[in-house]
Enzyme design. Structure first.
Site, short mmCIF file in Angstrom:
data_model
loop_
_atom_site.label_atom_id
_atom_site.label_comp_id
_atom_site.label_asym_id
_atom_site.label_seq_id
_atom_site.Cartn_x
_atom_site.Cartn_y
_atom_site.Cartn_z
N LEU A 33 -0.09 5.43 -1.99
CA LEU A 33 1.01 5.42 -1.66
C LEU A 33 2.12 3.73 -1.36
O LEU A 33 1.67 3.28 -1.20
CB LEU A 33 0.12 4.71 -0.10
CG LEU A 33 0.61 5.04 0.96
CD1 LEU A 33 1.59 6.75 1.29
CD2 LEU A 33 -0.23 5.49 1.85
N HIS A 34 3.39 3.95 -3.27
CA HIS A 34 3.37 2.72 -2.87
C HIS A 34 5.20 3.41 -2.05
O HIS A 34 5.09 3.79 -1.38
CB HIS A 34 4.12 3.41 -4.54
CG HIS A 34 4.05 1.94 -5.02
ND1 HIS A 34 5.46 1.82 -5.15
CD2 HIS A 34 3.67 1.33 -5.57
CE1 HIS A 34 5.69 0.62 -5.93
NE2 HIS A 34 4.54 0.66 -6.13
N ALA A 35 5.48 2.38 -2.70
CA ALA A 35 7.00 2.21 -1.69
C ALA A 35 8.00 3.68 -1.36
O ALA A 35 7.62 3.64 0.16
CB ALA A 35 7.94 1.02 -2.09
N SER A 54 5.46 5.92 0.73
CA SER A 54 4.85 5.21 2.19
C SER A 54 6.71 5.60 3.26
O SER A 54 6.54 5.73 4.90
CB SER A 54 4.67 3.37 2.57
OG SER A 54 3.96 3.68 1.43
#
Length: 93
Positions: free
Chosen positions: A16-18, A21
């Site tokens: 769940l990275h940038a 997200s």
């Protein structure tokens, strides 16, 4: 009103990275219901509409994401979010 729940395995390479997200919170904001996200069935729960909080979870690849939603469009919200995560955050259908 009952809280609806759903969970989904996240297979996205970076977790769940940038970018994932942003997609998740943007989708969540499209629904009127209150939507929470957690990394265990018992929480702790965070607001799925808050980009800062969602990114802060740093959920790794192969972790299960739990959602709970409450409101008029809760069922549709959960289905859409599970589809997004299950589809590896791809754009389009």
């Amino acid at each position: 009103m009952n809280k609806l729940r759903a969970s989904v395995l996240m297979r996205h390479e970076v977790g769940l990275h940038a970018r994932p997200s942003v997609k998740l919170t943007k989708l969540a904001k499209g629904f009127a219901s209150r939507i929470d996200l957690g990394l265990s069935p018992d929480g702790p729960w965070i607001d799925a509409k808050s980009i800062v909080k969602v990114m802060a979870t740093k959920a790794p690849k192969d972790s299960t994401i739990y959602f709970r939603a409450e409101g008029s469009d809760a069922k549709a919200a959960l289905e859409a979010l599970v589809t997004l995560v299950d589809g590896d955050f791809q754009d389009g259908p």
